[in-house]
Write a protein that holds these residues in place. Structure first.
Motif, PDB file in Angstrom:
ATOM      1  N   GLU A  51     -24.813  32.948 -20.670  1.00 51.18           N
ATOM      2  CA  GLU A  51     -24.571  34.301 -21.170  1.00 51.18           C
ATOM      3  C   GLU A  51     -25.873  34.968 -21.604  1.00 51.18           C
ATOM      4  O   GLU A  51     -26.087  36.158 -21.355  1.00 51.18           O
ATOM      5  N   ALA A  54     -27.766  36.105 -18.513  1.00 55.69           N
ATOM      6  CA  ALA A  54     -27.120  37.279 -17.922  1.00 55.69           C
ATOM      7  C   ALA A  54     -27.351  38.512 -18.775  1.00 55.69           C
ATOM      8  O   ALA A  54     -27.527  39.623 -18.255  1.00 55.69           O
ATOM      9  N   MET A  55     -27.368  38.348 -20.106  1.00 59.83           N
ATOM     10  CA  MET A  55     -27.610  39.481 -21.006  1.00 59.83           C
ATOM     11  C   MET A  55     -29.017  40.043 -20.816  1.00 59.83           C
ATOM     12  O   MET A  55     -29.220  41.263 -20.862  1.00 59.83           O
ATOM     13  N   GLN A  58     -28.847  41.993 -17.795  1.00 62.65           N
ATOM     14  CA  GLN A  58     -28.033  43.170 -18.082  1.00 62.65           C
ATOM     15  C   GLN A  58     -28.909  44.268 -18.697  1.00 62.65           C
ATOM     16  O   GLN A  58     -28.830  45.439 -18.300  1.00 62.65           O
ATOM     17  N   LEU A 237     -17.426  37.361 -17.737  1.00 58.57           N
ATOM     18  CA  LEU A 237     -16.779  38.181 -18.758  1.00 58.57           C
ATOM     19  C   LEU A 237     -15.827  37.358 -19.603  1.00 58.57           C
ATOM     20  O   LEU A 237     -15.103  36.497 -19.096  1.00 58.57           O
ATOM     21  N   PHE A 252     -19.672  43.349 -25.782  1.00 58.78           N
ATOM     22  CA  PHE A 252     -19.867  44.683 -25.224  1.00 58.78           C
ATOM     23  C   PHE A 252     -19.470  45.736 -26.251  1.00 58.78           C
ATOM     24  O   PHE A 252     -18.343  45.719 -26.758  1.00 58.78           O
ATOM     25  N   GLN A 297     -20.772  48.406 -19.316  1.00 56.34           N
ATOM     26  CA  GLN A 297     -21.477  47.209 -19.790  1.00 56.34           C
ATOM     27  C   GLN A 297     -20.913  45.942 -19.143  1.00 56.34           C
ATOM     28  O   GLN A 297     -21.673  45.008 -18.847  1.00 56.34           O
ATOM     29  N   GLN A 298     -19.624  45.898 -18.937  1.00 54.63           N
ATOM     30  CA  GLN A 298     -19.045  44.758 -18.216  1.00 54.63           C
ATOM     31  C   GLN A 298     -19.606  44.687 -16.803  1.00 54.63           C
ATOM     32  O   GLN A 298     -19.913  43.604 -16.298  1.00 54.63           O
ATOM     33  N   ASP A 300     -22.544  45.794 -15.790  1.00 51.52           N
ATOM     34  CA  ASP A 300     -23.921  45.313 -15.856  1.00 51.52           C
ATOM     35  C   ASP A 300     -23.982  43.810 -16.102  1.00 51.52           C
ATOM     36  O   ASP A 300     -24.853  43.120 -15.558  1.00 51.52           O
ATOM     37  N   ARG A 301     -23.063  43.286 -16.926  1.00 49.24           N
ATOM     38  CA  ARG A 301     -23.045  41.838 -17.168  1.00 49.24           C
ATOM     39  C   ARG A 301     -22.710  41.079 -15.888  1.00 49.24           C
ATOM     40  O   ARG A 301     -23.367  40.070 -15.565  1.00 49.24           O
TER      41      ARG A 301
END
Length: 321
Positions: A51, A54-55, A58, A237, A252, A297-298, A300-301
């Motif tokens: 995570e 990925a952030m 993002q 997600l 998010f 935002q989801q 982009d993640r």
């Protein structure tokens, strides 16, 4: 709250499917995480690390040009149909309907059930296509069919193993493996979160009667949203309520906080944690007919995950062109 405690809490939720006589959505991702953790104690730590990576990507995407952000990425898909009787041996038409639906949902296609006018709603620019080339370079329709003697499967990955009555995965660095079969305990599906399990079990599992919008599907999970929800997990997600109380978030800021899943077909305002809940989000537990949104935002993640944990998927030509 620890990941392990969250998984225990979600295990209770996911098996309480018919507590009030009504069919309620159930997702077995957390059961699957518990299963993986019994074999590898580092699962939750690796999930957190995935995570974080990925952030970072993002945030990097926020500095990209519009042209770069809108580059369409196509994920090759193989559907493994595992069946005991002919009603479970779903048709090509049913499979095609599911591929159409996930493309409509992820692309926020105008005129589709997945279209919405919410200013936070996103076109993810992620698409899915049945593979036309198998791992050996041979032509394929992107579908395997396996007859099983098992009456049903749980969240323990048996459906992903030919030695346990299921079907082995194709190379998960090249394909999104979708397994479709009869699931036990009221489960509609589950997914393997990025970097949490073996490559041989990586992918998404769905109940045959909740796959697509035709054929053997049964209301209220008859519009293909189970697969959309589970692919969301597969792309990093969390559930919309963050799998915890009001103090726990899904990561998010454009998804309002909640302390529990929503079911059925609610209406606004639906207040939890002093917020009007976004029960239309694909990562909630509402009925298929109530869902219609991934947020920016989801999006982009999920694209961040495609830049990191699942980047190999974009480097393999599974379409023969």
């Amino acid at each position: 709250m620890s990941f392990r405690l969250l998984s225990v809490l979600m295990l209770v939720l996911s098996v309480s499917v018919f507590a009030d006589g009504e069919a309620k959505r159930s997702c077995g991702m957390d059961q699957h995480l518990q299963h993986l953790s019994t074999m590898d104690s580092t699962v939750y730590a690796r999930m957190e690390q995935s995570e974080k990576e990925a952030m970072r990507h993002q945030r990097f995407r926020s500095f990209m040009s519009l042209e770069q952000r809108q580059q369409v990425r196509t994920i090759p898909v193989v559907v493994h149909v595992v069946y005991r009787n002919e009603s479970q041996n779903i048709s090509q038409k049913q499979i095609d309907s599911q591929i159409r639906i996930i493309n409509e949902d992820f692309r926020k296609k105008q005129g589709s059930k997945g279209h919405n006018n919410n200013p936070l709603g996103a076109d993810t620019f992620i698409e899915f296509r049945l593979a036309t080339v198998d791992p050996n370079g041979n032509a394929t329709n992107g579908i395997t069919r396996t007859r099983t003697n098992r009456s049903s499967f749980g969240a323990d990955d048996a459906i992903k193993s030919s030695s346990r009555g299921g079907q082995d995965a194709w190379d998960s660095t090249r394909y999104l493996n979708l397994w479709v079969g009869n699931l036990s305990g009221g489960l509609l599906g589950y997914a393997q979160f990025p970097d949490t399990g073996s490559a041989s079990t990586d992918g998404v599992v769905c109940l045959y009667s909740a796959f697509g919008d035709t054929g053997s599907v049964r209301a209220p999970f008859d519009l293909g949203r189970t697969t959309t929800h589970e692919i969301g997990h597969w792309l990093g997600l969390r559930h919309i309520w963050g799998d915890g109380s009001c103090s726990v978030d899904d990561g998010f800021s454009d998804t309002p906080r909640s302390d529990s899943p929503n079911f059925g077909k609610p209406s606004h305002p639906l207040l939890k944690c002093n917020n009007d809940n976004m029960f239309e989000n694909y990562m909630d537990y509402t009925d298929d007919g109530a869902m219609n949104i991934f947020t920016m935002q989801q999006s982009d993640r999920m694209n961040g995950v495609l830049d990191t944990s699942r980047s190999d998927l974009l480097g393999w030509n599974a379409f023969g062109n």
